[in-house]
Motif scaffolding. Structure first.
Motif, short mmCIF file in Angstrom:
data_model
loop_
_atom_site.label_atom_id
_atom_site.label_comp_id
_atom_site.label_asym_id
_atom_site.label_seq_id
_atom_site.Cartn_x
_atom_site.Cartn_y
_atom_site.Cartn_z
N MET A 1 0.85 -1.20 0.00
CA MET A 1 0.00 0.00 0.00
C MET A 1 0.88 1.24 0.00
N PRO A 2 0.69 2.14 -0.94
CA PRO A 2 1.51 3.36 -0.96
C PRO A 2 1.16 4.27 0.19
N SER A 3 2.15 5.01 0.64
CA SER A 3 1.88 5.99 1.69
C SER A 3 1.21 7.20 1.08
N PRO A 4 0.52 8.00 1.89
CA PRO A 4 -0.08 9.22 1.35
C PRO A 4 0.93 10.12 0.66
N SER A 5 2.15 10.19 1.21
CA SER A 5 3.15 11.06 0.60
C SER A 5 3.59 10.53 -0.75
N ALA A 6 3.69 9.19 -0.86
CA ALA A 6 4.05 8.60 -2.14
C ALA A 6 2.95 8.82 -3.16
N ALA A 7 1.72 8.69 -2.70
CA ALA A 7 0.59 8.87 -3.60
C ALA A 7 0.49 10.29 -4.12
N SER A 8 0.96 11.25 -3.31
CA SER A 8 0.84 12.66 -3.71
C SER A 8 1.86 13.03 -4.77
N ALA A 9 2.79 12.14 -5.08
CA ALA A 9 3.83 12.43 -6.05
C ALA A 9 3.44 11.99 -7.46
N MET A 10 2.15 11.77 -7.70
CA MET A 10 1.69 11.33 -9.01
C MET A 10 1.94 12.39 -10.07
N ASP A 11 1.84 11.95 -11.33
CA ASP A 11 2.17 12.78 -12.48
C ASP A 11 1.41 14.11 -12.50
N LEU A 12 2.13 15.19 -12.85
CA LEU A 12 1.51 16.52 -12.93
C LEU A 12 1.72 17.14 -14.31
N THR A 13 1.63 16.31 -15.36
CA THR A 13 1.83 16.82 -16.71
C THR A 13 0.60 17.58 -17.20
N PRO A 14 0.80 18.56 -18.08
CA PRO A 14 -0.35 19.29 -18.65
C PRO A 14 -1.30 18.33 -19.37
N ILE A 15 -2.57 18.70 -19.41
CA ILE A 15 -3.56 17.86 -20.06
C ILE A 15 -3.48 18.07 -21.57
N ASP A 16 -3.36 16.98 -22.32
CA ASP A 16 -3.34 17.05 -23.78
C ASP A 16 -4.69 17.57 -24.28
N LYS A 17 -4.65 18.45 -25.28
CA LYS A 17 -5.89 19.05 -25.79
C LYS A 17 -6.83 18.01 -26.39
N SER A 18 -6.31 16.85 -26.76
CA SER A 18 -7.16 15.81 -27.35
C SER A 18 -7.73 14.86 -26.31
N ALA A 19 -7.36 15.03 -25.04
CA ALA A 19 -7.82 14.12 -23.99
C ALA A 19 -9.34 14.16 -23.86
N SER A 20 -9.93 13.00 -23.56
CA SER A 20 -11.37 12.95 -23.33
C SER A 20 -11.64 13.31 -21.87
N ILE A 21 -12.55 14.26 -21.67
CA ILE A 21 -12.84 14.76 -20.32
C ILE A 21 -14.33 14.65 -20.05
N LEU A 22 -14.69 13.85 -19.06
CA LEU A 22 -16.08 13.75 -18.64
C LEU A 22 -16.36 14.84 -17.61
N VAL A 23 -17.34 15.69 -17.90
CA VAL A 23 -17.79 16.69 -16.94
C VAL A 23 -19.21 16.32 -16.55
N THR A 24 -19.39 15.78 -15.34
CA THR A 24 -20.74 15.44 -14.91
C THR A 24 -21.43 16.69 -14.39
N GLY A 25 -22.75 16.75 -14.56
CA GLY A 25 -23.48 17.95 -14.15
C GLY A 25 -23.16 19.13 -15.02
N HIS A 26 -22.97 18.91 -16.33
CA HIS A 26 -22.47 19.97 -17.22
C HIS A 26 -23.48 21.08 -17.48
N ARG A 27 -24.74 20.88 -17.10
CA ARG A 27 -25.73 21.95 -17.29
C ARG A 27 -25.97 22.75 -16.01
N GLY A 28 -25.31 22.35 -14.93
CA GLY A 28 -25.46 23.04 -13.66
C GLY A 28 -24.54 24.23 -13.54
N LEU A 29 -24.57 24.85 -12.38
CA LEU A 29 -23.77 26.04 -12.12
C LEU A 29 -22.28 25.78 -12.35
N VAL A 30 -21.73 24.77 -11.67
CA VAL A 30 -20.29 24.49 -11.77
C VAL A 30 -19.94 23.83 -13.09
#
Length: 326
Positions: A1-30
């Motif tokens: 089991m990874p430690s919380p500190s190890a888990a926080s070191a996950m990848d921080l690369t910019p999101i590719d413009k072609s990536a598929s992004i699910l936005v739930t509640g897309h007609r709501g305020l947020v």
């Protein structure tokens, strides 16, 4: 089991413009604000479904959707929301529906290898008498505000689910806790809306109907912090690219205003000429609720929209999209 500190070191690369992004509640305020922001940045592969197209409370439906589309990123903005009256009237709906949505989306995202999930909570997760400004560490340190505890407990469960999947499975799930939000696509229902849109509608109708006074619930003394939803959307995209940690992150404006001051400002923006009467027999809710957003500020994000500018923008939207449709 990874430690919380190890888990926080996950990848921080910019999101590719072609990536598929699910936005739930897309007609709501947020959700609608997030979609506006993503599209303005050039993201075209957005997965958007209405409730009739995808029932997020159905585990089988959500799992089938993830199996078919395998979104790279998920912004979990769908929720059953409402003000004090709605929370008091429909407590079973608020706790059950929100927990169902969160559980289904988070587990399916993990199962189908989503790269990153961002869960949206609410500032009501914090204790009624939390230290001010409220730091992330105040979570679960004292009793909640009773008038919205059902919604708050559901949101706390969502935060803990994200943390649990991160710790046990190294799943890159993060949580953002926005302060009180307002803006285009807000809920302006006369009974089931939050204070800012409720007041905006009430003052507009009083102006239209030439009413001499507007009665407002409470004493007007509670202090509140408000953030325009377009600022929140900007912060969420920022977090997707710049934050990967175990702890949830507060997102606020850093400025507070009394309900009385808010009412006077809305009165000014709407152009209502009558007087305001305060009904102190009605509940005030939490006396003060200011978020400590220094963690996000340290990462390099800050809000840009002032309250008056945001109210003017919201009133324009209300006139064009609510009043014009009546």
């Amino acid at each position: 089991m990874p430690s919380p500190s190890a888990a926080s070191a996950m990848d921080l690369t910019p999101i590719d413009k072609s990536a598929s992004i699910l936005v739930t509640g897309h007609r709501g305020l947020v959700g609608s604000a997030v979609v506006r922001k993503l599209r303005s940045l050039g993201y075209a592969n957005l997965l958007l479904r209405t409730h009739s197209e995808l029932d997020l409370t159905s585990q089988s439906a959500v799992d089938a959707f993830f199996d078919a589309h395998k979104p790279n990123y998920v912004i979990l903005a769908a929720a059953k929301v409402g003000g004090i009256h709605a929370n008091n009237t429909f407590p079973a709906d608020f706790i059950t529906i929100n927990i169902q949505i969160q559980t289904n989306v988070i587990t399916s995202a993990f199962k189908h290898n989503t790269a990153k999930l961002l869960f949206l909570g609410s500032s009501c997760i914090y204790p009624k008498f939390a230290p001010q400004p409220i730091p992330e560490s105040a979570l679960l340190t004292a009793p909640l505000e009773p008038t919205n505890e059902w919604y708050a407990i559901a949101k706390i469960a969502g935060i803990k689910m994200c943390q649990a999947f991160r710790i046990q499975h190294s799943f890159n799930a993060i949580s953002a806790m926005p302060t009180n939000l307002y803006g285009p696509n807000d809920n302006f229902h006369p009974e089931n809306s939050h204070v800012l849109p409720a007041l905006l509608r009430r003052f507009h109708e009083a102006k239209t109907n030439i009413v001499d006074e507007v009665v407002v619930w409470g004493s007007g003394t509670p202090l509140r912090e408000f953030l325009h939803v377009d600022d929140l959307a900007d912060a969420l995209v920022f977090m997707l690219e710049n934050y990967s940690g175990l702890e949830h992150v507060n997102v606020g404006s850093g400025k507070e205003v009394s309900i009385k001051e808010l009412a006077e400002l809305i009165k000014e923006v709407v152009g209502y000429q009558g007087k305001i009467v305060w009904d102190s027999s009605k509940p005030d809710g939490t006396p003060r609720k200011l978020m400590d957003s220094s963690k996000l500020a340290t990462l390099g994000w800050e809000p840009k929209i002032s309250l008056k500018e945001g109210l003017e923008d919201t009133y324009r939207w209300y006139l064009e999209n609510v009043v014009a449709q009546q």
